[in-house]
Design a protein around this motif. Sequence first.
Motif, PDB file in Angstrom:
ATOM      1  N   SER A   1     -17.033  -3.256   9.735  1.00  0.00           N
ATOM      2  CA  SER A   1     -16.198  -3.668   8.677  1.00  0.00           C
ATOM      3  C   SER A   1     -17.058  -4.284   7.637  1.00  0.00           C
ATOM      4  CB  SER A   1     -15.459  -4.620   9.280  1.00  0.00           C
ATOM      5  OG  SER A   1     -14.463  -4.050  10.125  1.00  0.00           O
TER       6      SER A   1
ATOM      7  N   PHE B   1     -14.417   0.467   8.021  1.00  0.00           N
ATOM      8  CA  PHE B   1     -13.424  -0.348   7.638  1.00  0.00           C
ATOM      9  C   PHE B   1     -14.116  -1.073   6.226  1.00  0.00           C
ATOM     10  CE2 PHE B   1     -12.151   0.179  11.785  1.00  0.00           C
ATOM     11  CZ  PHE B   1     -10.622   0.444  11.690  1.00  0.00           C
TER      12      PHE B   1
ATOM     13  N   ASP C   1     -12.748  -3.628   3.124  1.00  0.00           N
ATOM     14  CA  ASP C   1     -11.553  -4.290   2.607  1.00  0.00           C
ATOM     15  C   ASP C   1     -11.823  -4.631   1.125  1.00  0.00           C
ATOM     16  OD1 ASP C   1      -9.262  -5.861   2.648  1.00  0.00           O
ATOM     17  OD2 ASP C   1     -10.475  -7.716   3.067  1.00  0.00           O
TER      18      ASP C   1
ATOM     19  N   VAL D   1     -10.996   3.555   6.450  1.00  0.00           N
ATOM     20  CA  VAL D   1     -10.061   2.793   6.182  1.00  0.00           C
ATOM     21  C   VAL D   1     -10.297   1.869   5.074  1.00  0.00           C
ATOM     22  CG1 VAL D   1      -8.214   1.041   6.977  1.00  0.00           C
ATOM     23  CG2 VAL D   1      -9.106   2.941   8.524  1.00  0.00           C
ATOM     24  N   VAL D   2      -9.601   1.927   4.136  1.00  0.00           N
ATOM     25  CA  VAL D   2     -10.113   0.876   2.876  1.00  0.00           C
ATOM     26  C   VAL D   2      -8.813   0.202   2.463  1.00  0.00           C
ATOM     27  CG1 VAL D   2     -11.836   2.412   2.188  1.00  0.00           C
ATOM     28  CG2 VAL D   2      -9.726   2.797   1.052  1.00  0.00           C
ATOM     29  N   SER D   3      -8.678  -1.002   1.994  1.00  0.00           N
ATOM     30  CA  SER D   3      -7.712  -1.646   1.304  1.00  0.00           C
ATOM     31  C   SER D   3      -8.023  -1.712  -0.119  1.00  0.00           C
ATOM     32  CB  SER D   3      -7.554  -2.862   1.822  1.00  0.00           C
ATOM     33  OG  SER D   3      -8.686  -3.863   1.662  1.00  0.00           O
ATOM     34  N   VAL D   4      -6.933  -1.407  -0.907  1.00  0.00           N
ATOM     35  CA  VAL D   4      -6.897  -1.771  -2.276  1.00  0.00           C
ATOM     36  C   VAL D   4      -5.852  -2.261  -2.644  1.00  0.00           C
ATOM     37  CG1 VAL D   4      -6.099   0.662  -2.632  1.00  0.00           C
ATOM     38  CG2 VAL D   4      -7.916  -0.040  -4.481  1.00  0.00           C
TER      39      VAL D   4
ATOM     40  N   ASP E   1      -2.758  -2.864  -5.085  1.00  0.00           N
ATOM     41  CA  ASP E   1      -1.638  -2.026  -5.572  1.00  0.00           C
ATOM     42  C   ASP E   1      -0.984  -2.870  -6.652  1.00  0.00           C
ATOM     43  OD1 ASP E   1       0.411  -0.213  -6.334  1.00  0.00           O
ATOM     44  OD2 ASP E   1       1.329  -0.231  -4.518  1.00  0.00           O
TER      45      ASP E   1
ATOM     46  N   LEU F   1      -6.712   2.184  -7.229  1.00  0.00           N
ATOM     47  CA  LEU F   1      -5.730   2.926  -6.499  1.00  0.00           C
ATOM     48  C   LEU F   1      -5.313   4.049  -7.054  1.00  0.00           C
ATOM     49  CD1 LEU F   1      -4.044   3.197  -3.830  1.00  0.00           C
ATOM     50  CD2 LEU F   1      -2.362   1.648  -4.953  1.00  0.00           C
TER      51      LEU F   1
ATOM     52  N   THR G   1       1.128   2.523   3.210  1.00  0.00           N
ATOM     53  CA  THR G   1       1.550   1.234   2.556  1.00  0.00           C
ATOM     54  C   THR G   1       1.605   0.244   3.501  1.00  0.00           C
ATOM     55  OG1 THR G   1       2.273   2.382   0.332  1.00  0.00           O
ATOM     56  CG2 THR G   1       2.791   0.176   0.683  1.00  0.00           C
ATOM     57  N   LEU G   2       0.994  -1.141   3.434  1.00  0.00           N
ATOM     58  CA  LEU G   2       1.400  -2.147   4.190  1.00  0.00           C
ATOM     59  C   LEU G   2       1.941  -3.333   3.632  1.00  0.00           C
ATOM     60  CD1 LEU G   2      -2.317  -2.630   5.846  1.00  0.00           C
ATOM     61  CD2 LEU G   2      -0.318  -1.274   6.566  1.00  0.00           C
TER      62      LEU G   2
END
Length: 142
Positions: free
Chosen positions: A1, A61, A63, A91-94, A96, A105, A119-120
């Motif tokens: 991570s 991961f 983030d 897995v990446v977070s970006v 929005d 994004l 989408t979380l």
Amino acid sequence: SRFVGATPDTADIELLLRGICAEIGRVYDEVAAPPSGYQALEKEFHRQIAAATPSKPLYIFIDGLDQIDIRDTGALLPWLPRHLPDAARLVVSVLDDPTPAGDRLRTIRGLLPESAFVTLEPLSLADAGRLLDVPLRTPTRV
């Protein structure tokens, strides 16, 4: 991570890739240190991901992908794999956001199929509390 922006090194794509490649190398018992230079690191990152197997799967991961400085690599994120072997997950977070902060994004959406996105929604306070309860009650917590 990897948590981009948590330290100055994580916002630099070259240092981020070097760190990820070094960590993958340790897990997969590779002796050689990651190469130097962005282009070589990008190739090494792709090579390592392609080497994932069912007996040694790979999960990465990242983030805060939107916080990576991409001035030297370009907006199309060439280091980001477009295809993964069955035994690898990235897995990446970006962010929005309709402002320029959400440009990353929008770029990624143009590169990957819609099925690659989830989408979380924000966690409720109750859900966040439940997530914290278990580890905090664990007697072996370090």
